[in-house]
Scaffold this active site. Structure first.
Site, PDB file in Angstrom:
ATOM      1  N   GLN A  96      42.956  41.021  40.177  1.00 33.48           N
ATOM      2  CA  GLN A  96      42.424  40.296  41.168  1.00 33.48           C
ATOM      3  C   GLN A  96      42.108  38.785  41.003  1.00 33.48           C
ATOM      4  O   GLN A  96      42.030  38.394  39.631  1.00 33.48           O
ATOM      5  CB  GLN A  96      41.397  41.205  41.830  1.00 33.48           C
ATOM      6  N   HIS A  98      39.958  35.478  43.007  1.00 32.47           N
ATOM      7  CA  HIS A  98      38.874  34.908  44.018  1.00 32.47           C
ATOM      8  C   HIS A  98      39.264  33.633  44.453  1.00 32.47           C
ATOM      9  O   HIS A  98      39.522  32.671  43.642  1.00 32.47           O
ATOM     10  CB  HIS A  98      37.434  35.268  43.571  1.00 32.47           C
ATOM     11  N   GLU A 133      32.041  34.880  38.784  1.00 29.76           N
ATOM     12  CA  GLU A 133      31.603  35.936  38.231  1.00 29.76           C
ATOM     13  C   GLU A 133      31.405  35.663  36.672  1.00 29.76           C
ATOM     14  O   GLU A 133      31.947  34.807  36.055  1.00 29.76           O
ATOM     15  CB  GLU A 133      32.564  37.132  38.187  1.00 29.76           C
ATOM     16  N   HIS A 258      42.241  38.173  36.723  1.00 31.28           N
ATOM     17  CA  HIS A 258      41.523  39.230  36.015  1.00 31.28           C
ATOM     18  C   HIS A 258      41.641  40.578  36.072  1.00 31.28           C
ATOM     19  O   HIS A 258      41.740  40.947  37.323  1.00 31.28           O
ATOM     20  CB  HIS A 258      40.145  38.585  35.700  1.00 31.28           C
ATOM     21  N   ARG A 277      44.133  40.842  45.550  1.00 31.63           N
ATOM     22  CA  ARG A 277      44.688  41.849  44.540  1.00 31.63           C
ATOM     23  C   ARG A 277      46.266  41.686  44.392  1.00 31.63           C
ATOM     24  O   ARG A 277      46.952  41.494  45.256  1.00 31.63           O
ATOM     25  CB  ARG A 277      44.164  43.374  45.043  1.00 31.63           C
TER      26      ARG A 277
END
Length: 397
Positions: A96, A98, A133, A258, A277
């Site tokens: 996925q 972001h 993240e 990642h 995704r």
């Protein structure tokens, strides 16, 4: 200061034992993939106020200035801008990526204008926020992150000894790197099941042979076994394989593809549900939007250790202000650690026996448990153990 009652998410890829063993409780037989700590509206932590258990998101909305502090309220509005998790992967997660903040805001606005319901399975942008993240390993933690250099991609593909890969190796060796990575990645997304089956057999074979890509092939073999026939295996080959040692962290920024393969870790992220995704999933895959969002730049994996500070914290460096993750380890040599904060904070114990003291009193913090403190409430961590602290970086320019 509030003891938090947290929600465990039972995703199929989760470990049955890792989180229960950390907390010293018996597994219940269900996969326990993530333990959420924060104010996410889907599964907010519960805190006790005036003798009543309340969802943390509601507490913050009702008393935003007191809970968040003025700097956080001005910067992020009446919400906790981060979510802290225990993450326990037994099987590989989806590959996925972001979006960045501008892309998320534009995508959210566009899908709203199109009338796509926020909970629609094909919705890419349920909110307008980015989702950087940070993952810190509690045990050996494996995953994929970012693109290999084009030459390294070609070397790995040649090591599979598949004739059909020759055309992709030629592209990787002749076109400019970003162009080559984009072209091969897009082609892999469009490949059929025949090549996926061939690659599945090849990674299983090569994972048993000594060589420079053996560890990576073992990781790809795990992916192929967990997601048989999934076309996401092919683009996954282009990503760096990594293994974090306990205590090492990895920052994952916007546009970086990642996937986590296996391991137990502490994860903190900006509060967002925006995920694109590109395979290893039964969920929606929007290939065109994915190709627009991904950053096709190659870079090695940069695992990091925390940077020691004069306060007794070890801070993991990140280029965002939505969260600040650090680790404190009180004990006989270091003594107690005092944590002042102009922002709300969550403390999670992952080892040892510790207590947290605030002006309101003292709370024991068993392993696997967490406490929440509002802005402006100093705390002191005593005992002997390891505590991860998530807060907001109010010093960020």
């Amino acid at each position: 200061m509030d003891h938090m009652i947290n929600t465990v998410r039972h995703y199929s890829w989760g470990s049955i034992t890792a989180i229960p063993e950390l907390a010293g409780v018996e597994p219940d037989g269900n996969p326990q993939a993530e333990q959420w700590m924060g104010a996410h509206p889907t599964a907010p932590s519960m805190v006790r106020r005036q003798g009543e258990l309340r969802p943390l998101d509601q507490v913050i909305q009702e008393r935003a200035a007191d809970e968040l502090g003025e700097p956080v309220l001005r910067r992020f509005g009446p919400r906790l801008p981060f979510l802290l998790k225990l993450l326990a992967a037994e099987a590989p997660l989806s590959v996925q990526v972001h979006p960045d903040l501008a892309g998320a805001a534009a995508g959210h606005k566009r899908e709203n204008a199109q009338g796509i319901p926020l909970d629609a399975p094909h919705r890419n942008y349920p909110d307008g926020n980015h989702k950087p993240e940070m993952i810190v390993a509690l045990d050996s933690f494996e995953g994929l992150c970012g693109f290999r250099a084009a030459s390294d991609c070609a070397g790995l593909l040649r090591a599979l000894h598949i004739d059909l890969m020759d055309q992709y190796c030629a592209t990787l060796g002749s076109a400019p790197q970003e162009t080559a990575l984009r072209q091969v990645f897009a082609a892999f997304l469009a490949e059929g099941p025949s090549l996926v089956e061939t690659v599945t057999r090849a990674v299983a074979r090569e994972a048993r042979k000594a060589g420079p890509y053996q560890a990576a092939f073992a990781g790809y073999d795990s992916i192929a076994q967990a997601h048989p026939g999934d076309p996401g295996l092919l683009p996954a080959l282009m990503l760096n394989y990594f293994r974090l040692a306990p205590g090492e962290g990895l920052f994952l920024g916007a546009g970086v593809p990642h996937a986590y393969i296996r391991g137990l870790g502490v994860e903190v992220m900006a509060a967002s549900d925006n995920v694109l995704r590109c395979g290893l999933t039964s969920k929606h895959v929007d290939s065109q939007e994915l190709l627009r969002v991904i950053a096709f730049s190659a870079a090695p994996v940069h695992a990091q250790r925390p940077i020691s500070t004069t306060t007794g914290e070890g801070v993991f460096a990140t280029p965002v202000d939505d969260f600040r993750l650090s680790v404190v380890q009180p004990g006989p040599q270091r003594g107690a650690v005092r944590l002042d904060s102009f922002a709300p904070q969550i403390l999670l114990c992952t080892a040892g026996t510790v207590s947290v003291t605030s002006p309101e009193g003292e709370l024991a913090l068993p392993v696997g448990n967490s406490v929440y403190t509002p802005a402006g409430e100093p705390v002191t961590v005593t005992g002997s153990g390891t505590v991860y602290r998530a807060t907001v970086d109010v010093s960020f320019p």
